[in-house]
Design a protein around this motif. Structure first.
Motif, mmCIF file in Angstrom:
data_model
loop_
_atom_site.group_PDB
_atom_site.id
_atom_site.type_symbol
_atom_site.label_atom_id
_atom_site.label_comp_id
_atom_site.label_asym_id
_atom_site.label_seq_id
_atom_site.Cartn_x
_atom_site.Cartn_y
_atom_site.Cartn_z
ATOM 1 N N UNK A 146 1.062 -1.365 0.065
ATOM 2 C CA UNK A 146 -0.211 -0.247 -0.410
ATOM 3 C C UNK A 146 1.084 0.905 -0.071
ATOM 4 N N UNK A 147 0.726 1.516 -1.074
ATOM 5 C CA UNK A 147 1.803 2.886 -1.052
ATOM 6 C C UNK A 147 0.193 4.437 0.146
ATOM 7 N N UNK A 148 0.694 5.506 0.700
ATOM 8 C CA UNK A 148 0.215 6.164 1.351
ATOM 9 C C UNK A 148 -0.351 5.713 2.440
ATOM 10 N N UNK A 149 0.636 4.827 2.634
ATOM 11 C CA UNK A 149 -0.188 3.888 3.470
ATOM 12 C C UNK A 149 -0.635 4.649 5.543
ATOM 13 N N UNK A 150 0.159 5.883 5.343
ATOM 14 C CA UNK A 150 -0.645 6.173 6.505
ATOM 15 C C UNK A 150 -1.088 7.472 6.412
ATOM 16 N N UNK A 151 -2.162 6.898 5.342
ATOM 17 C CA UNK A 151 -2.943 8.330 4.878
ATOM 18 C C UNK A 151 -4.133 7.955 5.551
ATOM 19 N N UNK B 157 9.857 8.548 8.958
ATOM 20 C CA UNK B 157 10.275 7.169 10.259
ATOM 21 C C UNK B 157 8.700 7.016 11.086
ATOM 22 N N UNK B 158 8.355 8.141 11.305
ATOM 23 C CA UNK B 158 7.431 8.600 12.392
ATOM 24 C C UNK B 158 5.952 7.082 11.780
ATOM 25 N N UNK B 159 6.204 7.466 10.657
ATOM 26 C CA UNK B 159 4.682 7.444 10.064
ATOM 27 C C UNK B 159 5.328 5.492 9.754
ATOM 28 N N UNK B 160 6.265 4.907 9.313
ATOM 29 C CA UNK B 160 6.610 4.015 9.334
ATOM 30 C C UNK B 160 6.433 3.186 10.440
ATOM 31 N N UNK B 161 6.983 3.770 11.038
ATOM 32 C CA UNK B 161 6.613 3.064 12.688
ATOM 33 C C UNK B 161 4.553 2.902 13.090
ATOM 34 N N UNK B 162 4.357 3.891 12.780
ATOM 35 C CA UNK B 162 3.061 3.467 13.123
ATOM 36 C C UNK B 162 2.504 2.953 12.145
ATOM 37 N N UNK B 163 2.826 2.210 11.136
ATOM 38 C CA UNK B 163 2.708 1.618 10.558
ATOM 39 C C UNK B 163 3.025 0.146 10.730
ATOM 40 N N UNK B 164 4.279 -0.023 11.277
ATOM 41 C CA UNK B 164 4.006 -1.342 12.103
ATOM 42 C C UNK B 164 3.458 -1.586 13.354
ATOM 43 N N UNK B 165 4.415 -0.433 14.179
ATOM 44 C CA UNK B 165 3.610 -0.468 15.981
ATOM 45 C C UNK B 165 2.305 -0.260 15.762
ATOM 46 N N UNK B 166 1.884 0.634 15.369
ATOM 47 C CA UNK B 166 -0.034 1.086 15.818
ATOM 48 C C UNK B 166 -0.462 -0.372 15.096
ATOM 49 N N UNK B 167 -0.234 -0.113 13.731
ATOM 50 C CA UNK B 167 -1.428 -0.778 12.522
ATOM 51 C C UNK B 167 -0.847 -2.446 12.984
ATOM 52 N N UNK B 168 0.341 -2.867 12.615
ATOM 53 C CA UNK B 168 0.820 -4.232 12.682
ATOM 54 C C UNK B 168 0.949 -4.576 11.347
ATOM 55 N N UNK C 260 10.222 3.631 4.642
ATOM 56 C CA UNK C 260 10.112 4.997 4.149
ATOM 57 C C UNK C 260 10.354 5.489 2.724
ATOM 58 N N UNK C 261 9.805 5.640 1.426
ATOM 59 C CA UNK C 261 9.843 5.947 0.547
ATOM 60 C C UNK C 261 11.239 7.450 0.849
ATOM 61 N N UNK C 262 11.350 8.247 2.097
ATOM 62 C CA UNK C 262 12.244 9.569 2.376
ATOM 63 C C UNK C 262 13.381 9.101 2.350
#
Lengths: 350, 350
Positions: free
Chosen positions: A164-169, A193-204, A210-212
């Motif tokens: 999924x791209x834009x996965x934290x949106x 990095x913050x969004x990527x942590x959200x994806x793995x740690x919060x959304x599982x 991190x494309x950036x």
């Protein structure tokens, strides 16, 4: 003409505020494309009309598409009228038997504090069943896009690798969660990095990229390849270089869902930039690409609510929201979508 | 090991000739990538084996894809073996009850004059029902590609506007005719005035556009727009600039069928050139792209023959063929496909 009755009624005036869409942007949209209009609005109502005070106003990437003069999925958004948008608000006066003062409703009444709506334009919200803002998120347009886009075009099967791209949106974070529930291995792509942590740690999610942190398409592709080993479903919200990186990684009979191309919304739609040709991959892998829009599934909203509604009620779906306060902030809030700073659904609290 | 019986049998030797695929091309394939090998071949046959003398050998664009080391739909074609290809030939000796001397057969026996084939590798041809060469054209792989690509991925409806690129080629000329029979308005794109006349005057298409007469994508697009007014189905055999021109012309819910990308087969697959991004059109029009390969429909060949066979028998489908004479000409014939000079199916008569 319908008769209007004011027999037991003392009229009252409201100070309305409206953002008028005034000039088409070439690149990034912002304050300069809007005019703020203030006016008195009486609460005189026609039969079956309801006066709604907006509480949460939506800003969504699709608005920028409609602001272009051409190359949109629709007639362009007219100039000189209130910016169209989804709204959650409260009834402050009603001439409809179906709505009472204090009711929470959703409407497509745009960027204005007050709107008179025909009862048929309103959906009453049950604040007990879900937060009212979910009508602009998981139980509204973004949720419908995510659900039908994934289920109808993505056709997830247990064990599939879903990227999924834009996965934290707003849409992406729901697609990712729906994908997990469908038994997919889900990899999210997001910026920072913050969004990527959200994806793995919060959304599982199973992994996040991190494309950036990648300077080239090749480096990004290698990173995605390393965590996916090939892609069965690519749910694309962003387009641009992220999509360039993913497409050559598709597996046999992959499904690519085109839901958005936010990387190209700052003028890149009318004068598209260049990217490597890739249609041969579609041939080699007998893959499909399908463009999807929420509106095509409006009539099937009930189907989705039947499945997703209980998940939301039980708190099994995280509807991440970011709030910006102040009616004045609407154009800036819309503009900020294209910086990719919001987590989940971006709403303006008015 | 199976016993071999030669009881009433006087062995005979044949002078076989084989084109061995020897070196991978980077750009255009040609003589320099092949070695011509001559050898004696006895007609000693195992049980259920048949000796076939090739009469018509196929050259097809897909061969060039398989010659690449990577980015192919399959394992790359091995070096040092006979170039694989479809063949129509005659049985000259048989140790199978199902085949007799003189029978016409089709096989996937490659670029060689003689081949020993197990009976299970052969399809017997009925020379009364259709010209034997149609097994390499309308009733073979190109026909299957055209039929299932159009019907399954293109989903033609009466009144649809169907644009076919490479419309004078082996697959394209069949897609165009199948499209007319499905009630579509069919516009062919081809290179040169002669091919365009063939499309309109001989095949009866509604219009033809000569892409070679246009210096820019924009000019080509305007010409296609002028005769189509928008595209419901785009059946793409060529890729490259023709496809760049067509895609922005798609209508709501258009179907784009990716069958080939011959414009990119001269090295453009491994190091793709750049083209304008276009996925936003898929979104705006909720369109689909689907890559299709003939092999996916091999098991359904009967379905197609049931419909198309009678059309061919009644002469209602024109199977245009171009012949090149001489076994020595095979590499040059394959190479010539990428100049786009052949009309219909290109066959080498040996």
């Amino acid at each position: 003409m319908a008769a209007i009755c004011f027999l037991h009624y003392i009229p009252m005036n409201y100070q309305n505020r409206q953002w008028i869409y005034a000039t088409r942007p070439d690149g990034r949209v912002g304050d300069e494309h809007y005019v703020l209009r203030e006016s008195e609005m009486s609460d005189a109502l026609s039969i079956n009309e309801v006066l709604v005070r907006a509480r949460y106003i939506s800003v969504d990437p699709y608005m920028r598409i409609q602001q272009a003069e051409r190359n949109t999925y629709d007639l362009p958004h007219p100039l000189g009228i209130v910016q169209r948008a989804g709204v959650v608000g409260q009834v402050i006066a009603s001439n409809s038997a179906g709505f009472a003062e204090g009711d929470w409703v959703s409407a497509y009444s745009g960027w204005q504090l007050y709107a008179k709506c025909h009862q048929s334009e309103l959906t009453k919200l049950d604040a007990e069943a879900a937060p009212v803002t979910s009508a602009l998120g998981v139980l509204g347009m973004p949720g419908r896009t995510a659900w039908f886009g994934l289920m109808e075009a993505g056709k997830p099967r247990p064990g599939d690798t879903l990227v999924v791209s834009g996965a934290a949106g707003a849409v992406g974070s729901l697609v990712a969660q729906f994908g997990k529930r469908a038994g997919c291995r889900v990899i999210g792509i997001a910026g920072g990095a913050a969004k990527c942590s959200f994806l793995t740690d919060t959304l599982g999610l199973d992994a996040a990229v991190d494309y950036r942190s990648h300077a080239t398409v090749e480096s990004l592709r290698a990173a995605i390849d390393a965590v996916t080993g090939g892609v069965d479903i690519y749910f694309d919200n962003v387009g641009g270089m992220v999509t360039d990186a993913v497409i050559p990684l598709i597996k046999l009979r992959a499904r690519i869902v085109i839901c958005g191309a936010i990387a190209q919304y700052d003028g890149g739609l009318d004068v598209p930039d260049l990217a490597p040709r890739f249609l041969q991959h579609m041939l080699f892998k007998r893959a499909t690409i399908q463009g999807i829009l929420a509106r095509d599934f409006t009539a099937r909203m009930g189907e989705m609510l039947e499945v997703v509604g209980p998940w939301v009620k039980r708190g099994e779906i995280l509807s991440q929201e970011t709030f910006i306060d102040g009616f004045d902030q609407l154009p800036a809030a819309l503009s900020s979508l294209f910086d990719g700073r919001n987590l989940g659904k971006l709403l303006v609290r008015v």
